[in-house]
Motif scaffolding. Sequence first.
Motif, PDB file in Angstrom:
ATOM      1  N   ASP A 115       0.828  -1.215   0.000  1.00  0.00           N
ATOM      2  CA  ASP A 115       0.000   0.000   0.000  1.00  0.00           C
ATOM      3  C   ASP A 115       0.861   1.263   0.000  1.00  0.00           C
ATOM      4  OD1 ASP A 115      -2.355  -1.448   0.004  1.00  0.00           O
ATOM      5  OD2 ASP A 115      -2.626  -1.305   2.182  1.00  0.00           O
ATOM      6  N   ALA A 116       1.961   1.235   0.744  1.00  0.00           N
ATOM      7  CA  ALA A 116       2.846   2.404   0.802  1.00  0.00           C
ATOM      8  C   ALA A 116       3.508   2.647  -0.554  1.00  0.00           C
ATOM      9  CB  ALA A 116       3.905   2.214   1.889  1.00  0.00           C
ATOM     10  N   HIS A 117       4.018   1.578  -1.156  1.00  0.00           N
ATOM     11  CA  HIS A 117       4.638   1.718  -2.477  1.00  0.00           C
ATOM     12  C   HIS A 117       3.612   2.270  -3.476  1.00  0.00           C
ATOM     13  CE1 HIS A 117       8.398  -0.905  -1.911  1.00  0.00           C
ATOM     14  NE2 HIS A 117       7.749  -1.079  -0.776  1.00  0.00           N
ATOM     15  N   ALA A 118       2.413   1.678  -3.459  1.00  0.00           N
ATOM     16  CA  ALA A 118       1.382   2.066  -4.428  1.00  0.00           C
ATOM     17  C   ALA A 118       1.019   3.542  -4.273  1.00  0.00           C
ATOM     18  CB  ALA A 118       0.141   1.185  -4.245  1.00  0.00           C
ATOM     19  N   TYR A 119       0.903   3.983  -3.036  1.00  0.00           N
ATOM     20  CA  TYR A 119       0.540   5.396  -2.824  1.00  0.00           C
ATOM     21  C   TYR A 119       1.612   6.314  -3.414  1.00  0.00           C
ATOM     22  CZ  TYR A 119      -1.147   9.701  -0.861  1.00  0.00           C
ATOM     23  OH  TYR A 119      -1.629  10.977  -0.734  1.00  0.00           O
ATOM     24  N   VAL A 120       2.881   5.952  -3.190  1.00  0.00           N
ATOM     25  CA  VAL A 120       3.971   6.798  -3.702  1.00  0.00           C
ATOM     26  C   VAL A 120       3.900   6.887  -5.229  1.00  0.00           C
ATOM     27  CG1 VAL A 120       6.485   7.003  -3.934  1.00  0.00           C
ATOM     28  CG2 VAL A 120       5.467   6.386  -1.715  1.00  0.00           C
ATOM     29  N   GLY A 135      21.904  15.984  -1.099  1.00  0.00           N
ATOM     30  CA  GLY A 135      21.744  17.426  -1.315  1.00  0.00           C
ATOM     31  C   GLY A 135      21.089  18.158  -0.165  1.00  0.00           C
ATOM     32  N   ALA A 136      20.972  17.498   0.971  1.00  0.00           N
ATOM     33  CA  ALA A 136      20.233  18.064   2.104  1.00  0.00           C
ATOM     34  C   ALA A 136      20.344  17.092   3.268  1.00  0.00           C
ATOM     35  CB  ALA A 136      18.749  18.237   1.744  1.00  0.00           C
ATOM     36  N   ASP A 137      19.815  17.501   4.426  1.00  0.00           N
ATOM     37  CA  ASP A 137      19.605  16.533   5.495  1.00  0.00           C
ATOM     38  C   ASP A 137      18.671  15.435   4.979  1.00  0.00           C
ATOM     39  OD1 ASP A 137      20.927  18.484   6.926  1.00  0.00           O
ATOM     40  OD2 ASP A 137      19.235  18.962   8.249  1.00  0.00           O
ATOM     41  N   ILE A 138      18.833  14.236   5.516  1.00  0.00           N
ATOM     42  CA  ILE A 138      17.846  13.190   5.213  1.00  0.00           C
ATOM     43  C   ILE A 138      16.691  13.378   6.185  1.00  0.00           C
ATOM     44  CG2 ILE A 138      17.382  10.717   5.115  1.00  0.00           C
ATOM     45  CD1 ILE A 138      20.290  10.311   4.263  1.00  0.00           C
ATOM     46  N   PRO A 139      15.494  13.685   5.652  1.00  0.00           N
ATOM     47  CA  PRO A 139      14.389  14.120   6.515  1.00  0.00           C
ATOM     48  C   PRO A 139      13.674  12.971   7.215  1.00  0.00           C
ATOM     49  CG  PRO A 139      13.661  14.059   4.239  1.00  0.00           C
ATOM     50  CD  PRO A 139      15.131  13.685   4.222  1.00  0.00           C
ATOM     51  N   VAL A 140      12.947  13.344   8.248  1.00  0.00           N
ATOM     52  CA  VAL A 140      12.108  12.392   8.989  1.00  0.00           C
ATOM     53  C   VAL A 140      10.655  12.595   8.576  1.00  0.00           C
ATOM     54  CG1 VAL A 140      11.253  11.761  11.288  1.00  0.00           C
ATOM     55  CG2 VAL A 140      13.678  12.287  10.948  1.00  0.00           C
ATOM     56  N   GLY A 141       9.988  11.488   8.304  1.00  0.00           N
ATOM     57  CA  GLY A 141       8.557  11.521   8.016  1.00  0.00           C
ATOM     58  C   GLY A 141       7.769  11.123   9.245  1.00  0.00           C
ATOM     59  N   PRO A 142       6.455  11.276   9.193  1.00  0.00           N
ATOM     60  CA  PRO A 142       5.624  11.029  10.377  1.00  0.00           C
ATOM     61  C   PRO A 142       5.565   9.553  10.751  1.00  0.00           C
ATOM     62  CG  PRO A 142       4.265  11.352   8.434  1.00  0.00           C
ATOM     63  CD  PRO A 142       5.679  11.657   8.014  1.00  0.00           C
ATOM     64  N   PHE A 143       5.247   9.296  11.995  1.00  0.00           N
ATOM     65  CA  PHE A 143       4.945   7.921  12.385  1.00  0.00           C
ATOM     66  C   PHE A 143       3.614   7.525  11.767  1.00  0.00           C
ATOM     67  CE2 PHE A 143       2.951   4.698  14.991  1.00  0.00           C
ATOM     68  CZ  PHE A 143       3.941   3.740  15.006  1.00  0.00           C
ATOM     69  N   ALA A 144       3.564   6.310  11.215  1.00  0.00           N
ATOM     70  CA  ALA A 144       2.313   5.835  10.602  1.00  0.00           C
ATOM     71  C   ALA A 144       2.261   4.327  10.730  1.00  0.00           C
ATOM     72  CB  ALA A 144       2.255   6.244   9.132  1.00  0.00           C
ATOM     73  N   LEU A 145       1.084   3.804  10.984  1.00  0.00           N
ATOM     74  CA  LEU A 145       0.914   2.359  11.076  1.00  0.00           C
ATOM     75  C   LEU A 145       0.765   1.747   9.691  1.00  0.00           C
ATOM     76  CD1 LEU A 145      -1.478   2.073  14.148  1.00  0.00           C
ATOM     77  CD2 LEU A 145       0.975   1.543  14.059  1.00  0.00           C
ATOM     78  N   GLY A 174       2.372   5.781   2.957  1.00  0.00           N
ATOM     79  CA  GLY A 174       2.604   6.382   1.643  1.00  0.00           C
ATOM     80  C   GLY A 174       2.406   7.892   1.654  1.00  0.00           C
ATOM     81  N   LYS A 175       1.355   8.332   2.342  1.00  0.00           N
ATOM     82  CA  LYS A 175       1.113   9.777   2.433  1.00  0.00           C
ATOM     83  C   LYS A 175       2.274  10.475   3.123  1.00  0.00           C
ATOM     84  CE  LYS A 175      -3.945   9.886   2.524  1.00  0.00           C
ATOM     85  NZ  LYS A 175      -5.129   9.806   3.395  1.00  0.00           N
ATOM     86  N   GLY A 176       2.791   9.855   4.178  1.00  0.00           N
ATOM     87  CA  GLY A 176       3.911  10.446   4.904  1.00  0.00           C
ATOM     88  C   GLY A 176       5.170  10.525   4.057  1.00  0.00           C
ATOM     89  N   ILE A 177       5.412   9.480   3.279  1.00  0.00           N
ATOM     90  CA  ILE A 177       6.583   9.475   2.388  1.00  0.00           C
ATOM     91  C   ILE A 177       6.446  10.590   1.354  1.00  0.00           C
ATOM     92  CG2 ILE A 177       7.846   8.169   0.633  1.00  0.00           C
ATOM     93  CD1 ILE A 177       6.736   5.594   2.053  1.00  0.00           C
ATOM     94  N   ALA A 178       5.315  10.610   0.681  1.00  0.00           N
ATOM     95  CA  ALA A 178       5.123  11.591  -0.403  1.00  0.00           C
ATOM     96  C   ALA A 178       5.144  13.017   0.142  1.00  0.00           C
ATOM     97  CB  ALA A 178       3.816  11.308  -1.140  1.00  0.00           C
ATOM     98  N   LEU A 216      13.352   9.000   6.460  1.00  0.00           N
ATOM     99  CA  LEU A 216      13.341   8.153   7.650  1.00  0.00           C
ATOM    100  C   LEU A 216      11.948   8.236   8.253  1.00  0.00           C
ATOM    101  CD1 LEU A 216      16.623   9.589   9.238  1.00  0.00           C
ATOM    102  CD2 LEU A 216      16.428   7.646   7.660  1.00  0.00           C
ATOM    103  N   MET A 217      11.176   7.185   8.121  1.00  0.00           N
ATOM    104  CA  MET A 217       9.833   7.220   8.696  1.00  0.00           C
ATOM    105  C   MET A 217       9.952   6.963  10.199  1.00  0.00           C
ATOM    106  SD  MET A 217       7.770   8.182   6.380  1.00  0.00           S
ATOM    107  CE  MET A 217       6.113   7.726   6.893  1.00  0.00           C
ATOM    108  N   ARG A 218       9.420   7.914  10.942  1.00  0.00           N
ATOM    109  CA  ARG A 218       9.637   7.959  12.391  1.00  0.00           C
ATOM    110  C   ARG A 218       9.247   6.631  13.070  1.00  0.00           C
ATOM    111  NH1 ARG A 218       9.758  12.223  16.404  1.00  0.00           N
ATOM    112  NH2 ARG A 218       9.712  13.725  14.711  1.00  0.00           N
ATOM    113  N   GLY A 219      10.167   6.143  13.864  1.00  0.00           N
ATOM    114  CA  GLY A 219       9.903   4.915  14.610  1.00  0.00           C
ATOM    115  C   GLY A 219       9.742   3.685  13.736  1.00  0.00           C
ATOM    116  N   HIS A 220      10.236   3.745  12.491  1.00  0.00           N
ATOM    117  CA  HIS A 220       9.997   2.623  11.576  1.00  0.00           C
ATOM    118  C   HIS A 220      11.244   2.279  10.764  1.00  0.00           C
ATOM    119  CE1 HIS A 220       7.306   0.857   8.134  1.00  0.00           C
ATOM    120  NE2 HIS A 220       8.318   0.092   8.457  1.00  0.00           N
ATOM    121  N   GLY A 221      11.545   3.053   9.744  1.00  0.00           N
ATOM    122  CA  GLY A 221      12.681   2.704   8.892  1.00  0.00           C
ATOM    123  C   GLY A 221      12.771   3.618   7.697  1.00  0.00           C
TER     124      GLY A 221
END
Length: 236
Positions: A87-92, A132-142, A149-153, A165-170
């Motif tokens: 689902d995450a891949h598909a959303y992206v 080209g920047a800091d590697i950002p953190v995305g939100p925690f999501a179950l 996917g929304k958090g990644i995008a 870096l998805m918070r608390g995940h990977g």
Amino acid sequence: MTAIPAHHADTVARLRREVCALHAELIRWNLVTWTSGNISARVPGADLMVIKPSGVTYDDLTPESMVVCDLHGTPVEGAHAPSSDTDAHAYVYRAMPEVGAVVHTHSTYATAWAARGEPIPCAITAMADEFGADIPVGPFALIGGDDIGKGIAATLAGHRSPAVLMRGHGVFTIGRDAKAAVKAAVMCEDVARTVHLAREHGPVDRLPQHHIDALYDRYQNVYGQRGPRQEEGADS
Ligand SMILES: [Zn+2]
């Protein structure tokens, strides 16, 4: 039985081989434990993607065992269930038309930054080149549904970094193609480790922004690339 148009058959067959083979790189670079990482690639010109099957160990992966899904994560060809991260891949792919591949890992050092919810500061030239920047953190999501996917995008849209870096995940990385997304995952873990080690013995400062910009710009030009996330071929 297949819902894949005949004119995409050769491309799908190629992507099955490519996505399958690239999973060996996750092992080679020590980015995954057991079955915890996955790679997918968009089928260009079709609303389809090729992704790792769920729960199959890397040694047992074959091109035939890869699963073809539509961009809502519904399988259209393959005997296995797709990765639980489908689902995450598909959303992206739906949200970011320029993305040709997605990689997910829980690689150790990068995930340690994710556990702290801390972006990796762009403190070394290799990182400026590649990210080209800091590697950002995305939100925690179950897992399940579109939240990851929304958090990644939302985090990567308009960002130079092909890694989040998805918070608390990977880690999730994106690329023009599967090789580029895998390279970003490898480089993300490499710089996560280096900056972590540096920080153990003292403060670490970001490079000045104008140096980051110059390094990133040069890297793009040296390798003949036209923009962010076209990062293949660092060593050539
Ligand atoms: Zn995960």
